[in-house]
Design an enzyme around this catalytic site. Structure first.
Site, PDB file in Angstrom:
ATOM      1  N   HIS A 275       0.838  -1.211   0.000  1.00  0.00           N
ATOM      2  CA  HIS A 275       0.000   0.000   0.000  1.00  0.00           C
ATOM      3  C   HIS A 275       0.865   1.249   0.000  1.00  0.00           C
ATOM      4  CE1 HIS A 275      -2.968  -3.035   1.413  1.00  0.00           C
ATOM      5  NE2 HIS A 275      -3.760  -2.332   0.616  1.00  0.00           N
ATOM      6  N   HIS A 315      -6.355   7.234  -2.570  1.00  0.00           N
ATOM      7  CA  HIS A 315      -7.234   6.282  -1.889  1.00  0.00           C
ATOM      8  C   HIS A 315      -6.555   5.518  -0.753  1.00  0.00           C
ATOM      9  CE1 HIS A 315      -5.179   3.207  -4.251  1.00  0.00           C
ATOM     10  NE2 HIS A 315      -5.793   2.302  -3.512  1.00  0.00           N
TER      11      HIS A 315
END
Length: 546
Positions: A275, A315
């Site tokens: 991520h 995001h």
């Protein structure tokens, strides 16, 4: 406006740059410095085909591909990071020999280790006879040293994994898959200030060069390979997306503000295995590719296109590398702050808008209050929609409206935007296998790190993150079948264009993992001991995948 083209040869690769005929010499020098990846204290020298030194100025004459200028980088940098890059470019490692590239020069300021490597290589270049040198002990030792340098380069975020700089030209046909994981493997999760400065300086230098049409065309494809690009290049590509979607013109976004915002977003992403900013880039690129594939700008309002791009880029901003399940079970500050309700996604939204509160980062500055409210609501909906615990709920809601979908219906378009953000977020298995396999390695690395932490802290161990129970085939079969394909098949009902470019690659990936599992089971039946890991049917179907 008249233009001229300058053809260059840099470290054995061919580049080309287009300048205005009245271009300032200072701007040209900056372009050449960026092309040669020159450090802050490095010098660049330009020679013509006859070996004569040329002045880099607005009067530098154009040339042809047959009379390329040679651009030399003269290194005076003592930074370890730049030193590794210079050594990497100076030596090209082949199967059976090492070749010295004279286009990069070193002086006495280099650390003794690198001076030794240079001296040894030069001696070998002169002394080794032609033929097979694979048994040469000295050469083997040198290969080991170069392998060590290469491994260190793989975790240097500002080095280019492809060895070729996109600002002037990047030959997409010659690009090869290259795994350049930029995780720090247990060290700090944020780049240092110096590392960030290096990324920023290169990004700023590269913004002065126009991307080739071939790069821009490749950027619009859903099969795009992110592993060939480094951080500054990704920032330039994101900038190009805003230009080609005409968002900067439609909403009067000042280019310096856009560039500041992109770099600010980059700086807020942590250096975790999955991520990270590279993931944010791939999600944004897939969103961009889907927009072109289904001609979304002709169907949605420009405000929605802006919302989708900002949502994709931000995001997972400031993601710590540990899932919502961990946040809740460990009672982290994020879980306490957001009452255990989508703590990560709420945090991503909050960080996104905190960045936009700063004037020099605020790409939404020129929106009217109603426009801003609409974009803010859309970004929050899209980012909160990436919480995988709500996956089935969002897919079912979208499938229910597909038969009577109406682009003038705000409720319908909002659901579509959530689905598009989710689709881009989980789209790795829709890319070529050589790209998606590397992302799966990153994902499992992050998952297993969490599983190990949960065991150490006495917390419930998420089944998807237990290295003793999960295999690649078991994890991906259920993910593609239950999570990915239902979403993309629903999207294909509304946009049949995605079947060939996105759905079919996902089917191929599923078959690959089914075959992989079958081969593993056959091997166990032939007398090999099984690994004791769970069957795919025992893997959690949706929670905590992303």
């Amino acid at each position: 406006m008249e233009y001229k083209v300058i053809y260059l040869s840099i470290n054995g690769r061919d580049e080309q740059a287009e300048f205005r005929c009245d271009e300032k010499g200072e701007d040209m020098r900056e372009v050449f410095r960026a092309a040669g990846q020159a450090g802050q204290w490095d010098l660049v020298k330009l020679y013509n085909a006859q070996g004569n030194l040329l002045a880099i100025s607005g009067r530098t004459p154009p040339n042809t591909p047959d009379t390329r200028y040679l651009l030399y980088v003269v290194s005076h940098s003592v930074r370890a990071d730049y030193t590794m890059i210079h050594v990497y470019y100076m030596f090209t490692v082949h199967a059976d020999r090492l070749h010295y590239d004279p286009c990069v020069h070193f002086d006495e300021s280099l650390p003794p280790y690198f001076s030794y490597v240079l001296e040894t290589l030069q001696k070998l270049e002169k002394s080794l006879p032609k033929g097979d040198h694979s048994q040469c002990p000295a050469l083997k030792r040198l290969h080991a040293k170069m392998d060590s340098l290469t491994q260190r380069l793989e975790v240097t975020p500002h080095s280019s994994s492809s060895g070729c700089w996109l600002g002037l030209f990047k030959n997409m046909k010659d690009m090869r898959p290259s795994h350049c994981l930029r995780t720090l493997k247990g060290q700090q999760t944020m780049l240092s200030a110096d590392q960030n400065h290096l990324v920023y300086d290169k990004f700023m230098a590269m913004t002065k060069v126009q991307l080739s049409s071939e790069v821009r065309e490749e950027l619009r494809k859903t099969r795009f390979d992110n592993w060939q690009w480094d951080f500054p290049e990704m920032l330039v590509l994101l900038r190009q997306m805003f230009i080609d979607l005409r968002l900067i013109y439609t909403f009067n976004i000042q280019m310096p503000v856009l560039q500041n915002w992109l770099f600010a977003v980059f700086s807020k992403y942590k250096h975790v295995p999955f991520h990270n900013f590279e993931h944010a880039f791939t999600v944004s690129q897939m969103m961009y590719g889907l927009m072109w594939l289904i001609d979304l700008p002709s169907k949605l309002d420009p405000l929605d296109i802006l919302t989708l791009m900002v949502s994709a880029i931000c995001h997972d901003i400031d993601h710590p590398g540990y899932s919502n399940t961990y946040q809740v079970n460990a009672r982290t500050p994020l879980a306490l702050l957001y009452n255990d309700i989508s703590p990560l996604e709420n945090h991503h939204c909050a960080v996104t808008f905190r960045l936009l509160e700063t004037d020099h980062n605020n790409i939404l500055h020129n929106l009217t209050p109603p426009q801003f409210r609409r974009v803010r609501e859309g970004i929050i909906s899209c980012i909160l929609g990436t919480d995988m615990t709500k996956h089935n709920e969002h897919v079912a809601a979208f499938k229910a409206i597909v038969p009577q979908f109406d682009f003038s219906n705000r409720e319908h378009t909002t659901k579509l935007m959530i689905i598009l953000t989710k689709a881009a977020d989980i789209s790795n298995e829709c890319r070529p296998m050589e790209v998606s396999q590397l992302w799966l390695d990153c994902l499992l690395q992050e998952f297993f790190t969490q599983g190990d932490t949960e065991k150490l802290e006495g917390l419930p161990v998420d089944r998807n993150m237990d290295r003793d129970r999960v295999t690649k085939s078991s994890s991906q079969i259920i993910f593609i079948k239950v999570v990915l394909l239902p979403l993309f098949l629903a999207l294909a009902e509304l946009f049949p264009q995605v079947k060939d470019d996105v759905v079919q690659p996902a089917h191929r990936a599923l078959q690959y993992y089914v075959d992989l599992k079958a081969a593993s089971q056959a091997k166990d039946k032939d007398g090999h001991m099984g690994n004791g890991r769970e069957d795919s049917s025992d893997v959690d179907k949706t929670d905590n995948w992303l």
